[in-house]
Design a protein around this motif. Sequence first.
Motif, PDB file in Angstrom:
ATOM      1  N   ARG A   1       0.816  -1.204   0.000  1.00  0.00           N
ATOM      2  CA  ARG A   1       0.000   0.000   0.000  1.00  0.00           C
ATOM      3  C   ARG A   1       0.849   1.254   0.000  1.00  0.00           C
ATOM      4  N   ARG A   2       1.925   1.224   0.794  1.00  0.00           N
ATOM      5  CA  ARG A   2       2.725   2.438   0.893  1.00  0.00           C
ATOM      6  C   ARG A   2       3.663   2.628  -0.280  1.00  0.00           C
ATOM      7  N   SER A   3       4.104   1.533  -0.879  1.00  0.00           N
ATOM      8  CA  SER A   3       5.081   1.700  -1.954  1.00  0.00           C
ATOM      9  C   SER A   3       4.463   1.659  -3.342  1.00  0.00           C
ATOM     10  N   TYR A   4       3.420   0.900  -3.513  1.00  0.00           N
ATOM     11  CA  TYR A   4       2.825   0.771  -4.842  1.00  0.00           C
ATOM     12  C   TYR A   4       1.328   0.915  -4.696  1.00  0.00           C
ATOM     13  N   PHE A   5       0.882   2.132  -4.396  1.00  0.00           N
ATOM     14  CA  PHE A   5      -0.533   2.258  -4.058  1.00  0.00           C
ATOM     15  C   PHE A   5      -1.448   1.879  -5.204  1.00  0.00           C
ATOM     16  N   GLU A   6      -1.008   2.163  -6.438  1.00  0.00           N
ATOM     17  CA  GLU A   6      -1.896   1.869  -7.558  1.00  0.00           C
ATOM     18  C   GLU A   6      -2.181   0.382  -7.658  1.00  0.00           C
TER      19      GLU A   6
ATOM     20  N   TRP B   1      -7.290   8.385  -7.484  1.00  0.00           N
ATOM     21  CA  TRP B   1      -7.737   9.469  -6.618  1.00  0.00           C
ATOM     22  C   TRP B   1      -6.823   9.479  -5.403  1.00  0.00           C
ATOM     23  N   HIS B   2      -6.290  10.629  -5.100  1.00  0.00           N
ATOM     24  CA  HIS B   2      -5.385  10.722  -3.956  1.00  0.00           C
ATOM     25  C   HIS B   2      -5.908  11.734  -2.950  1.00  0.00           C
TER      26      HIS B   2
ATOM     27  N   GLY C   1       6.631  10.563  -4.966  1.00  0.00           N
ATOM     28  CA  GLY C   1       5.832   9.496  -5.569  1.00  0.00           C
ATOM     29  C   GLY C   1       5.530   9.851  -7.010  1.00  0.00           C
ATOM     30  N   ASP C   2       5.189   8.847  -7.765  1.00  0.00           N
ATOM     31  CA  ASP C   2       5.017   9.060  -9.198  1.00  0.00           C
ATOM     32  C   ASP C   2       3.927  10.061  -9.506  1.00  0.00           C
TER      33      ASP C   2
END
Lengths: 210, 564
Positions: free
Chosen positions: B197-202, B337-338, B359-360
């Motif tokens: 979740r924290r590193s690759y949220f997508e 959505w962030h 982050g990206d």
Amino acid sequence: MPRRGREGGDRRLRGSPAPYRRRSPPSRGHLGVWGQGLGGTGFGRERRGGSTRLPVSRQGPCSHGADRVGHVGQRAGAGVRPEGQKYMTSVVKLFGPLTRNYYVRAVLHLLLSVPAGFLLATILGTACLAIASGIYLLAAVRGEQWTPIEPKPRERPQIGGTIKQPPSNPPPRPPAEARKKPSEEEEATAAGGSPGGPQANPIPVTDEVV
Amino acid sequence: MGNWVVNHWFSVLFLAVWLGLNVFLFVDAFLKYETADRYYYTRKILGSTLACARASALCLNFNSMLILLPVCRSLLSFLRGTCSFCSRTLRKQLDHNLTFHKLVAYMICLHTAIHIIAHLFNFDRYSRSRQATDGSLVSILSSLSHDETKGGSWLNPIQFRNMTVEYVTFTSIAGLTGVIMTIALILMVTSATEFIRRSYFEVFWYTHHLFIFYILGLGIHGIGGIVRGQTEESINEGHPHKCAEYFEMWNNHDCRCRRPEFEGQPPESWKWILAPVILYICERILRFYRSQQKVVITKVVMHPSKVLELQMNKRGFSMEVGQYIFVNCPSISPLEWHPFTLTSAPEEDFFSIHIRAAGDWTENLIRAFEQQYSPIPRIEVDGPFGTASEDVFQYEVAVLVGAGIGVTPFASILKSIWYKFQGADHNLKTKKIYFYWICRETGAFSWFNDLLTSLEKEMEELGKVGFLNYRLFLTGWDSNIVGHAALNFDKATDILTGLKQKTSFGRPMWDNEFSTIATSHPKSVVGVFLCGPQTLAKSLRKCCHRYSSLDPRKVQFYFNKENF
């Protein structure tokens, strides 16, 4: 504050962009036409220059661009790392290219998934291993490979190292050419790394011309 | 211990009720299937695993109903708003919605495991009884025909002797949907671990949408009616307790016992999940509708250290302090959505967010806004959604702790105070605010410095210097900075921030701070608000417990952590 530099774990090396840490310091407010806005209120003022010259550092695993921490996707392997992988890392490192390469891992997972498919009770195991194999294959195609994460040796400042020695000879001090040899040696050994030069000042002296 | 109970009694009660309901449903269903006459013959073939499977199925239905509710943000905001007369404790419970969602998910995983194992046994036993040729009760029962003209009163779903269990699994609706649901569940749970979740949220976000398959699968899982029980009339004609022994003579016409007839149970999962699914669909439609409304970007400010401020306007948008919005930028990523905390005050005529690049998505967004010669990207906004910061003004004394970028919700609160003072709103319940700002370096928060400077000035003008008491802590210091500070000791303003309040170096000693606050406000209720990392939350929570007196009339510290 949460510890940085945790040990062990998978880190995927991506072929492309370097993490933003290594970029040159950000340029200052270059707003252009947008800077004027529609009559800004007190708090919308643009900054024209950085107020400090302190390096931009990451704030640990909790700092993200979105301040709703823990949500925004970070770069691969940045920030939070899974704990407790120290021993696994040393074992996996032993086999070298056999375990580093993701193609090998993909094939290995695929082979492992086959025996479980013969019995209904273990068929979920087949499915999971097959999916894992697919994920590794996708990662391998994208050029990733396994890199062990070494614990970064934390630089502990020497207790005495930051204590800078005051000048050993009182004013008026002779110019650099007439510097006495013994005091130079004394300073060099005692301070252990204070910047060289004719006079090592304990606190950086700036010429404050208002 | 006493303090812990006082602060957490509602959570404990809620969880106890939920666990109690789970246990009750499980035991109730288990006993029903284990003792009912309807399933007498079924139990002859399957044994206790029938009851196990059905009990866990009931718990699965119950938990699947519960799992969609905590993620309906708008519903929770609505409850929060309508419950303003409720006590603080009840409303605080709504902050823990994601924790509850995870607990329910774990319970679903547990019951899925029980259900699958029990059904594996069941299939195996059905298969064996189909293949039994010894003329025992089970083989007779299994041979009951699947012929539709006789009402299809079969018991054993495995029709033919050479049908393998794998075949039945993948061709029956229940089996196939079961496999699909389980794989969806496994993928959802594994991609929801904290690391991913924290590193690759997508990855987490898109994989989690597999819940659609889970819900659909759950709805049609029971259609086949594989779980069979004896019909009422068949029981009346020949009760199993009497007729079971004479199974060899069922085919004889002169025997009083006829062959038992069976019928399948109608699916009941849909009854459980219908309402939450409708609520969730409404929630998504509402989010979509809100996102389609036009957002006008009135100002874009690029602060140093890659902080982007966006000031926007949207029709019908109204916010409270400390709320957050979800932001989408279709040109960067259409489905992401962030969340960002709002940094403007409700009294202003725009709303703003500060975005920092880490982050990206955020980096791409900042890059897109940096392009001076291309049009400004379109932004969609959903929200605002409420969090604990709304409660700041409910406390007489508020202790606000912001660590690093966690200072943003407090920007909104402090701005609101600024406006309230300007507008001479002296009905503020809050009498004193202690603000602690802890960060490694202040470069990224120079925008916040402006705010504090204005506040300082205003407090002086109004003569209310004691109202806002703030301290800044710089944790990433080195000898150079300290040297500077030492040299500039007698300057009136701080060299790093330009504020009157001098920056402290290192971390705050919470024990000292809390004891000072406790002694200066012996009879008040103090709200402690934190926006920052877990470790800090732990120490603050400990201090809150330690310095709250057991007497509810004396000083009480309530701890609120932002939901991250």
